[in-house]
Design an enzyme around this catalytic site. Sequence first.
Site, PDB file in Angstrom:
ATOM      1  N   PRO A 360      24.606  15.610  23.702  1.00  0.00           N
ATOM      2  CA  PRO A 360      24.551  17.069  23.693  1.00  0.00           C
ATOM      3  C   PRO A 360      25.952  17.676  23.537  1.00  0.00           C
ATOM      4  O   PRO A 360      26.947  16.967  23.714  1.00  0.00           O
ATOM      5  CB  PRO A 360      23.973  17.421  25.061  1.00  0.00           C
ATOM      6  CG  PRO A 360      23.582  16.164  25.710  1.00  0.00           C
ATOM      7  CD  PRO A 360      24.152  15.036  24.974  1.00  0.00           C
ATOM      8  N   GLY A 362      29.506  19.415  24.094  1.00  0.00           N
ATOM      9  CA  GLY A 362      30.435  19.554  25.218  1.00  0.00           C
ATOM     10  C   GLY A 362      30.528  18.357  26.146  1.00  0.00           C
ATOM     11  O   GLY A 362      31.114  18.444  27.206  1.00  0.00           O
ATOM     12  N   VAL A 363      29.954  17.207  25.768  1.00  0.00           N
ATOM     13  CA  VAL A 363      30.054  16.059  26.659  1.00  0.00           C
ATOM     14  C   VAL A 363      31.254  15.184  26.314  1.00  0.00           C
ATOM     15  O   VAL A 363      31.446  14.125  26.902  1.00  0.00           O
ATOM     16  CB  VAL A 363      28.780  15.183  26.653  1.00  0.00           C
ATOM     17  CG1 VAL A 363      27.637  15.916  27.288  1.00  0.00           C
ATOM     18  CG2 VAL A 363      28.431  14.748  25.254  1.00  0.00           C
ATOM     19  N   GLY A 364      32.052  15.618  25.324  1.00  0.00           N
ATOM     20  CA  GLY A 364      33.300  14.910  25.076  1.00  0.00           C
ATOM     21  C   GLY A 364      33.300  14.004  23.855  1.00  0.00           C
ATOM     22  O   GLY A 364      34.173  13.153  23.742  1.00  0.00           O
ATOM     23  N   SER A 682       5.534  13.749  23.659  1.00  0.00           N
ATOM     24  CA  SER A 682       5.761  13.315  25.040  1.00  0.00           C
ATOM     25  C   SER A 682       5.171  14.248  26.091  1.00  0.00           C
ATOM     26  O   SER A 682       5.269  14.001  27.270  1.00  0.00           O
ATOM     27  CB  SER A 682       7.245  13.106  25.288  1.00  0.00           C
ATOM     28  OG  SER A 682       7.871  14.348  25.375  1.00  0.00           O
ATOM     29  N   LYS A 725      15.982  13.599  30.477  1.00  0.00           N
ATOM     30  CA  LYS A 725      14.868  14.306  31.102  1.00  0.00           C
ATOM     31  C   LYS A 725      14.962  14.245  32.630  1.00  0.00           C
ATOM     32  O   LYS A 725      14.737  15.243  33.317  1.00  0.00           O
ATOM     33  CB  LYS A 725      13.546  13.691  30.643  1.00  0.00           C
ATOM     34  CG  LYS A 725      13.200  14.028  29.193  1.00  0.00           C
ATOM     35  CD  LYS A 725      11.940  13.282  28.778  1.00  0.00           C
ATOM     36  CE  LYS A 725      11.509  13.696  27.383  1.00  0.00           C
ATOM     37  NZ  LYS A 725      10.369  12.903  26.908  1.00  0.00           N
TER      38      LYS A 725
END
Length: 777
Positions: A360, A362-364, A682, A725
């Site tokens: 996702p 902004g996680v680096g 799902s 999730k």
Amino acid sequence: MELPPMIPLLPLRGMTVFPHMVVHFDVGREKSVKALEAVMKGDRRILLAAQRDLRDDEPGIDQIYSVGTVAVIRQVLKISGDSIRVMAEGQERVRITGQVSDSPFLLATIEPFIPTKRRLSAVRGEALVRSAVELFNDYASIAPKMSDEVLFNVNSEKSPEALADTMAQNLAVSFEQQQEILEAGNAYSRLELLIGLITHEIDVLNIEREIQGKLRGQLSKNQRDYYLREQLKTIQEELNEGDETGGSVDDNDIDYYRQAIVKLEFAQDIEEKLMKETHRLAQMHFSSPEAAVIRTYLDTVLELPWRERTDDRLSIKAAERVLNTDHYGLDKVKERILEFLAVKQLAPELKGQILCLVGPPGVGKTSVGGSIARALNRKLSRISLGGVRDEADIRGHRKTYIGAMPGRVIQGVKQAGSGNCILLLDEIDKLGADYRGDPSAALLEVLDPEQNHAFRDHYLEIPFDLSDVLFIATANRADTIPRALLDRMEVIELTSYTDEEKLHIAKRHLLGKQMGRHGLDKTQFKVNDGLLRELIAGYTKESGVRQLERQLATLCRKAAKRIADGDVTAVKLTAADLPTLLGPRKYKPERLPGKNEVGVVNGLAWTSVGGELLEVEAGVVDGSGKVELTGNLGAVMKESARAALTYIRSRADSLSIAPDFYTKKDIHVHFPEGAVPKDGPSAGITAAVAMISALTGRAVRRDLAMTGEISLRGRVLPIGGLKEKTMAAYRAGVRTVISPADNESDLAEIDPTVRAALQFVTADHMDDVLRVALAGA
Ligand code: ADP
């Protein structure tokens, strides 16, 4: 005076300002007035830059040219209404590198404009200056409204820089043309551009006068078109003649190109081709457009890093140290990267491995890419692929196109200046394709080790060796990456951070980084953990830490301002200060209502921005067996809800549901947040539980969430994204998560904090699900 790192920006309409020039203009737009007011309180310095589109009332930073001039406001005068007349004097040409904020006015970050180096003989430099001055004098004698002062300045000015700027400011040409001069790399390039422009202007003015003389007196309304066409024709003839006569390109320049080509020791056919271009250049008039095209081409080719390579740092220990200093956590990711580097070290001849960092925003991902470059001691260059639809973006335009350039890959390598750089291919999952060709096919060729040792860019026309380049791609999701590309890449997943991880990242990395950027040291700025926690919970809602970093930047900026204003010498903040600084809390803590309800079930979804809790509702009313599914659902999701219904019908008996319910009742299943498109199988078991609950009137546990695909016989089938999730379930305060038994191996991957906080139930069949989900069962 030293340049400030950031400065209020005033966008100019239809006007370009040059250094050391005094200009007048009127300001009326609210943002511009605010910017003016702000700088008048300070050192009166403001950044003036032209906006691209005159009609744009509130241009954003990307609607503004990236080269502008820092100027000092000399005088402001209120004229009618809200308008202000400004007199300003340009000081220094700068590059705009980004924006800090866009309200109440644009605040831009800037860096000095470094002139490009140009090898030029002294004689040629002198000749350029002289011809420019001469031409300008000619131009002034026929141009309307040329002041004596300007003429005096042009004739007494000795430095090529100041001369070029003075002439450019006072030439009656479009602001786009002026902007082109402002952006040209150095004074000599500017003079060349000016010579071309002035020559053209003189020609046009002369011809205009000639035609006006001829036609005066007999010009009627319907002759106007004819007049314009004649004007055009004459201009064209005049220009074409110009090409064949007069000064050709300087011998020194040609020699320089020839030597540079020989020095690079190209294969024979390539050398021949480049020599041929040089020869063509030698035949041309030095200010003709064709000469400029060839010159740019040769400059581009010669500037590429054909031979330049940096030495790799191969120590895995050192690489580990760099990765650890740059990033908190991410243990798995770091491990995978170190393995990758180890393989690289043991088998350097193994080429064409491509890393793809997926996760996702902004996680680096991007910053991990940067760390890999640092660890390996390689140069880094970033190519954004988001929204690229045109093959030519990757592979360039043929140089016969006006304004043609090499594609992004070659530009990236050129910018890095080293043939074994790291190219970061950002947002590879957002690559598009349409009638302009398929960029992913071109990209495949870039990445394919069989082909990329001789990559052909349309503009370059000669092959460039990309086989030493290390490619690292980033994407939000792997499933939207074109299949053929995905097959080539080694995918490393980065997942959302928990609040606890975010706290550590903020403390160890983001805070220090932002304080440094805003010139604050430890004695001047302090925040406590309570504040950071409140920022994370109440002011950001994200998988990564981008908003968090932005909010910290805002706090630093406000603190820096207070210290700079002399109000205080140090700023200490706690959570209680946040409402005054950032406004009221933006996000309420997600809390599940205490009561168990009938027909309402928590599902878990997986989107490109991470996991999400999705509440599914089912309602049953008397009717004739209609089934309604709403909430912006994709085809797969609808089908899976129908499969759930068929399962319920086949098991009505054992579920204690009247067997004829499907002829007597209407069922409506709704997936809230209807504006967000949803798809995927799902939510199958979630829809099934919601319907069963609505049909039987038995309530569903509120502290529970579930995910799983359903088969017609009620088997629970595996799903993707369990880690994301469960993170969402944890954030929402859920206690129990039901997941498919076949996903059991994924449970090991789940973050320890999340694992400790949640109870996991694995289900093979709907019976298992119902046993846990229905309250009081
Ligand atoms: P992405 O490319 O995944 O969207 P970025 O690389 O732009 O994310 O990261 C956003 C910001 O967060 C950067 O300033 C980055 O340095 C910082 N960041 C993200 N994860 C970490 C981490 N684990 N440790 C330290 N800083 C991090």
